[in-house]
Design an enzyme around this catalytic site. Structure first.
Site, PDB file in Angstrom:
ATOM      1  CG  ASP A   1      -2.189   1.157   0.977  1.00  0.00           C
ATOM      2  OD1 ASP A   1      -3.404   0.662   1.128  1.00  0.00           O
ATOM      3  OD2 ASP A   1      -1.708   2.410   1.342  1.00  0.00           O
ATOM      4  CB  ILE A   2       0.312   4.276  -2.334  1.00  0.00           C
ATOM      5  CG1 ILE A   2       1.913   5.039  -2.688  1.00  0.00           C
ATOM      6  CG2 ILE A   2      -0.213   5.155  -1.471  1.00  0.00           C
ATOM      7  CD1 ILE A   2       1.982   5.234  -3.930  1.00  0.00           C
TER       8      ILE A   2
ATOM      9  CG  ASN B   1     -12.504  -0.580   4.031  1.00  0.00           C
ATOM     10  OD1 ASN B   1     -13.086  -0.953   4.554  1.00  0.00           O
ATOM     11  ND2 ASN B   1     -11.316   0.137   3.962  1.00  0.00           N
TER      12      ASN B   1
ATOM     13  CD  GLU C   1      -9.036   6.353   0.088  1.00  0.00           C
ATOM     14  OE1 GLU C   1      -7.972   6.128  -0.541  1.00  0.00           O
ATOM     15  OE2 GLU C   1      -9.402   7.332   1.338  1.00  0.00           O
ATOM     16  CB  VAL C   2      -9.423   1.698  -4.924  1.00  0.00           C
ATOM     17  CG1 VAL C   2      -8.712   0.863  -6.151  1.00  0.00           C
ATOM     18  CG2 VAL C   2      -8.353   3.165  -4.352  1.00  0.00           C
TER      19      VAL C   2
ATOM     20  CG  HIS D   1      -8.729  -2.413  -1.827  1.00  0.00           C
ATOM     21  ND1 HIS D   1      -9.586  -1.660  -3.038  1.00  0.00           N
ATOM     22  CD2 HIS D   1      -9.077  -2.753  -1.255  1.00  0.00           C
ATOM     23  CE1 HIS D   1     -10.171  -0.896  -2.529  1.00  0.00           C
ATOM     24  NE2 HIS D   1      -9.711  -0.905  -1.597  1.00  0.00           N
TER      25      HIS D   1
ATOM     26  CG  HIS E   1      -6.529  -3.271   2.836  1.00  0.00           C
ATOM     27  ND1 HIS E   1      -5.481  -1.922   3.073  1.00  0.00           N
ATOM     28  CD2 HIS E   1      -8.252  -2.435   2.331  1.00  0.00           C
ATOM     29  CE1 HIS E   1      -6.700  -1.312   2.211  1.00  0.00           C
ATOM     30  NE2 HIS E   1      -7.613  -1.151   1.879  1.00  0.00           N
TER      31      HIS E   1
HETATM   32  P1  5GP Z   1      -9.320   1.745   0.033  1.00  0.00           P
HETATM   33  O1  5GP Z   1      -9.881   2.753   1.416  1.00  0.00           O
HETATM   34  O2  5GP Z   1     -11.064   1.633  -0.820  1.00  0.00           O
HETATM   35  O3  5GP Z   1     -10.103  -0.152   1.311  1.00  0.00           O
HETATM   36  O4  5GP Z   1      -8.124   0.763   0.236  1.00  0.00           O
HETATM   37  C1  5GP Z   1      -7.773   1.808  -0.782  1.00  0.00           C
HETATM   38  C2  5GP Z   1      -6.227   1.697  -0.305  1.00  0.00           C
HETATM   39  O5  5GP Z   1      -5.927   2.198  -2.049  1.00  0.00           O
HETATM   40  C3  5GP Z   1      -5.695   2.625   0.103  1.00  0.00           C
HETATM   41  O6  5GP Z   1      -4.505   2.013   1.840  1.00  0.00           O
HETATM   42  C4  5GP Z   1      -4.440   3.674  -0.567  1.00  0.00           C
HETATM   43  O7  5GP Z   1      -2.938   4.224   0.058  1.00  0.00           O
HETATM   44  C5  5GP Z   1      -3.841   2.478  -1.691  1.00  0.00           C
HETATM   45  N1  5GP Z   1      -3.536   3.353  -2.698  1.00  0.00           N
HETATM   46  C6  5GP Z   1      -4.170   4.249  -3.192  1.00  0.00           C
HETATM   47  N2  5GP Z   1      -3.842   4.815  -4.647  1.00  0.00           N
HETATM   48  C7  5GP Z   1      -2.909   3.733  -4.765  1.00  0.00           C
HETATM   49  C8  5GP Z   1      -1.386   3.832  -5.679  1.00  0.00           C
HETATM   50  O8  5GP Z   1      -1.035   4.303  -6.879  1.00  0.00           O
HETATM   51  N3  5GP Z   1      -0.490   2.667  -5.188  1.00  0.00           N
HETATM   52  C9  5GP Z   1      -0.303   1.635  -3.790  1.00  0.00           C
HETATM   53  N4  5GP Z   1       0.715   0.782  -3.893  1.00  0.00           N
HETATM   54  N5  5GP Z   1      -1.864   2.120  -3.035  1.00  0.00           N
HETATM   55  C10 5GP Z   1      -2.494   2.859  -3.430  1.00  0.00           C
END
Ligand code: 5GP
Length: 119
Positions: free
Chosen positions: A33-34, A91, A99-100, A104, A106
């Site tokens: 994760d970034i 999530n 967010e994405v 996915h 985690h």
């Molecule tokens: P969500 O809130 O959708 O469950 O988590 C999305 C995750 O994607 C977040 O933890 C965020 O830090 C990670 N993320 C967003 N953009 C990028 C990216 O460009 N590269 C990587 N490696 N992680 C990302």
């Protein structure tokens, strides 16, 4: 929700955005994760176009479902997370702050992780 082929994880799968890959096979890509929330914070994503866990678990083939969860286990073993333990979290949707919009999972590990949810 229709799948957005330009979401950031779709772009990572196409090689348009770099990532720090920890595992890859026919079914998944797993990468760091970034913005890590724990000493180990890896995202495991299917290669197919699924928006979230509800979509993946409803529409993925049996082969994709098996491949995904076998890969989660492989990542956990590869990173030596099984014995100390790890947390897996997906999530899904607005209340979970997804967010994405590409499914996915985690994987968090590397220290005692505290309560399951923020209160
Ligand atoms: P969500 O809130 O959708 O469950 O988590 C999305 C995750 O994607 C977040 O933890 C965020 O830090 C990670 N993320 C967003 N953009 C990028 C990216 O460009 N590269 C990587 N490696 N992680 C990302």
């Amino acid at each position: 929700m229709a799948y957005d082929p330009n979401n950031v994880f779709a772009r990572i799968l196409r090689g348009e955005i770099p990532n720090r890959t920890v595992y890859e096979d026919d079914f998944v890509l797993a990468f760091e994760d970034i913005n890590p929330q724990a000493p180990v914070h890896v995202l495991v994503i299917p290669k197919g176009a699924y928006t979230d866990l509800a979509d993946f678990s409803a529409r993925a083939t049996a082969e994709e479902l098996t491949g995904f969860f076998r890969a989660v286990a492989a990542v956990a073993r590869q990173l030596d997370l099984v014995e100390p333990g790890f947390r897996a979290l997906c999530n899904t949707g607005a209340d979970a702050h997804q967010e994405v919009p590409h499914f996915h999972l985690h994987l968090f590990a590397g220290k005692p992780l505290g309560p399951m949810l923020a209160r």
